[in-house]
Design an enzyme around this catalytic site. Structure first.
Site: not given
Ligand code: NOJ
Length: 555
Positions: A103, A201, A244, A310-311
């Site tokens: 992206n 992503d 995602e 991880h987020d």
């Molecule tokens: C989603 C990812 O999981 C996240 O960790 C990231 O900050 C954003 N996309 C931007 O790439």
């Protein structure tokens, strides 16, 4: 053969090379270290590994700011080390998925450097510019509170550039055919080096129309997704895209494609959030709704089912009251919350490290419709370090032993601090201790993973939520190829008795056999089972007796 669609019943393990295992002693995890740990992963029973971005990057967003798509960051080794790793994984039957972050690039990427420096650069139109400040510059930030705008002025370019995420992550102009061609080239490159697909992503943003004149709800260009998929399939028939995309159920089919010609897999954010609510409120009903809403999907497509990643745990799809319940139970303090919508903690501490609740939750995760995606460290119940900023708190190194730095590195100064104090410190939580303990979480995980592999009905089957008469009890029946599996979970602390009709004629399947303990339950004449569940108890039953397994059509 139906097993050719390997992702329908995989067990995916997500890890970051940076924090998994350091072989060269510089304090940073690397491919050589990861390769040494492949036997561990194989022993645990996972079948695929998803690597977070490892390409050269300034790492201002955990590596999701890539500066060169065709390399390995020197911190982690070389391209040669990468290929040695994918080869070693293949030898053990493990597949490798990698993140595909297209992206945006890093602002340090040479494409952006060239684009900003010269209006005539061939890369100028690879990014999204505006000479005036767009009216919606203060909208659509993904990281509210940390990110102030989505359009930033660049002196060198003499223009504003668009960035959906942080200002150091300029968005690629994905509508530009040259950018699309480059994305295919990137996919083709890594496919040649041995990967089985991509965790793509930020998909809704990749395919959204971008520009200063774009107003209102996002307009997705789904053909783009179809083109990525088509190319991938041409190059490698069994490679996949795991998207995602935190979208609403009404859009699921747009992303999978009615003809299953877009994403093979997507993370099920709807079910993820409803699961956390169910665990917090001891109420399975909204989870049943989420399962039903996300049920329609083409047979060859699959959900990725996860608890934590991880987020932050994003709770944005829950109602305000539901969200408040989850915050109160799992992240009551401000320092545990992030971006107004989520919780930044690891899973075990959210549940106060309570082994009964942790096992219940993972047993539930393994039996929800889809393919389970685990996060490194969750199999030993790792904790977090809330002293670290934002999402970093849940990204600390893997704890292998009770020795210095948890055995992650020989260096006294690891690049990311290892948790070395409190109940989640490496002295108490580590792989070495747990592998010798038959009652440990790690041992439990391996047996549950084995059990999950013996129940392909969950990945392939048609799911039905059976009425249990108790809000805290979830009963899911999976039917596939004349076989059925029934998974029952008690989300509440108190013991319960439930009367269940499996919906299967007792003459066909009056027997339930617990896959974990071998215990049996026989239906009464009316086809009802009377089941007892301890507080936070669970059962995985094969319906119709063990011979049902033998009758199964070969796959
Ligand atoms: C989603 C990812 O999981 C996240 O960790 C990231 O900050 C954003 N996309 C931007 O790439």
């Amino acid at each position: 053969m139906i097993n050719d669609l390997w992702y329908k019943n995989a067990v995916i393990y997500c890890l970051s090379v940076r924090t998994f295992m350091d072989a060269d002693g510089d304090g940073i995890g690397d491919f050589a270290g990861l390769e040494r740990r492949l036997d561990y992963l194989q022993g645990l029973g996972v079948t695929a590994v998803w690597l977070m971005p490892f390409q050269p990057s300034p790492k201002r967003d955990g590596g999701y700011d890539i500066a060169d798509y065709y390399g390995v960051d020197p911190d982690y080794g070389s391209l040669g080390d990468f290929v040695a790793f994918t080869h070693a994984a293949k030898q053990r039957g493990l597949r490798v998925l990698i993140d595909l972050v297209v992206n945006h690039t890093s602002d340090r990427h040479r494409w952006f450097q060239s684009a900003r420096a010269d209006p005539d650069s061939p890369y100028r139109d690879w990014y999204v510019w505006s000479t005036e400040k767009p009216a919606n510059a203060d909208e659509g930030m993904v990281f509210p509170g940390v990110q102030e705008t989505t359009w930033t002025w660049d002196d060198k370019a003499g223009a504003y550039y668009f960035h959906r995420f942080f200002d150091f992550q300029p968005d690629l102009n994905t509508a530009n055919p040259a950018v699309q061609a480059e994305i295919l080239k990137i996919m083709g490159f890594w496919i040649e080096l041995g990967v089985s697909g991509f965790r793509m992503d930020a998909v809704p943003f990749v395919i959204a129309k971008k520009g200063a004149d774009v107003k209102g709800a996002p307009v997705e260009q789904f053909d783009m997704l179809r083109d990525f998929r088509e190319f991938l399939q041409w190059r490698k028939g069994d490679a996949i895209i795991l998207a995602e995309a935190n979208i609403l159920p009404k859009q699921d089919l747009d992303y999978f494609g009615d003809d299953a010609d877009r994403a093979h897999m997507m993370f099920n954010f709807q079910v993820n959030q409803a699961t956390f609510y169910a665990l917090a409120a001891h109420d399975a009903r909204p989870l049943v709704k989420a399962i039903e809403r996300t049920k329609p999907r083409p047979l060859s497509c699959q959900w990725g089912i996860f608890l934590r990643n991880h987020d932050e745990l994003d709770l944005g799809r829950l109602t305000e009251t539901q969200r408040a319940t989850v915050f109160e139970k799992f992240g009551p303090e401000k320092g545990m919350q992030l971006y107004d919508r989520g919780i930044r903690r690891r899973f075990a501490p959210m549940l106060d490290g309570d082994p009964r609740r942790i096992r219940l939750a993972y047993s539930l995760m393994f039996t929800l419709p889809g393919t389970p995606v685990l996060r490194y460290g969750d199999e030993i119940g790792m904790g977090d370090d809330l002293g670290l900023k934002e999402r970093d708190c849940a990204r600390t190194p893997m704890q292998w032993t009770g020795e210095a730095q948890g055995g992650f590195t020989r260096s006294a100064k690891p690049a990311m601090p290892v948790i070395d104090h409190g109940p989640y410190g490496y002295a108490h939580v580590n792989v070495a201790d747990q592998r010798h303990d038959k009652d440990s979480l790690l041992t439990w995980f391996s047996s549950v993973i084995r059990m999950r592999k013996e129940a392909p009905e969950i990945g392939w089957g048609d799911v039905t939520a059976l009425p249990t008469g108790k809000a805290a009890v979830l009963a899911l029946r999976y039917d596939w190829r004349s076989n059925a599996v029934l998974c029952v979970h008690n989300l509440g602390p108190g013991p319960v008795e439930v009367e269940l009709e499996t919906g299967i004629d007792p003459s066909e399947g009056g027997l339930l056999i617990d896959l974990l303990t071998g215990e049996r339950s026989e239906a009464d004449e009316a086809g009802r089972h009377c089941l007892f569940l301890e507080g936070y108890g669970y059962h995985w039953f094969r319906v119709g007796g063990l011979d049902a397994l033998l009758r199964r059509t070969p796959t």
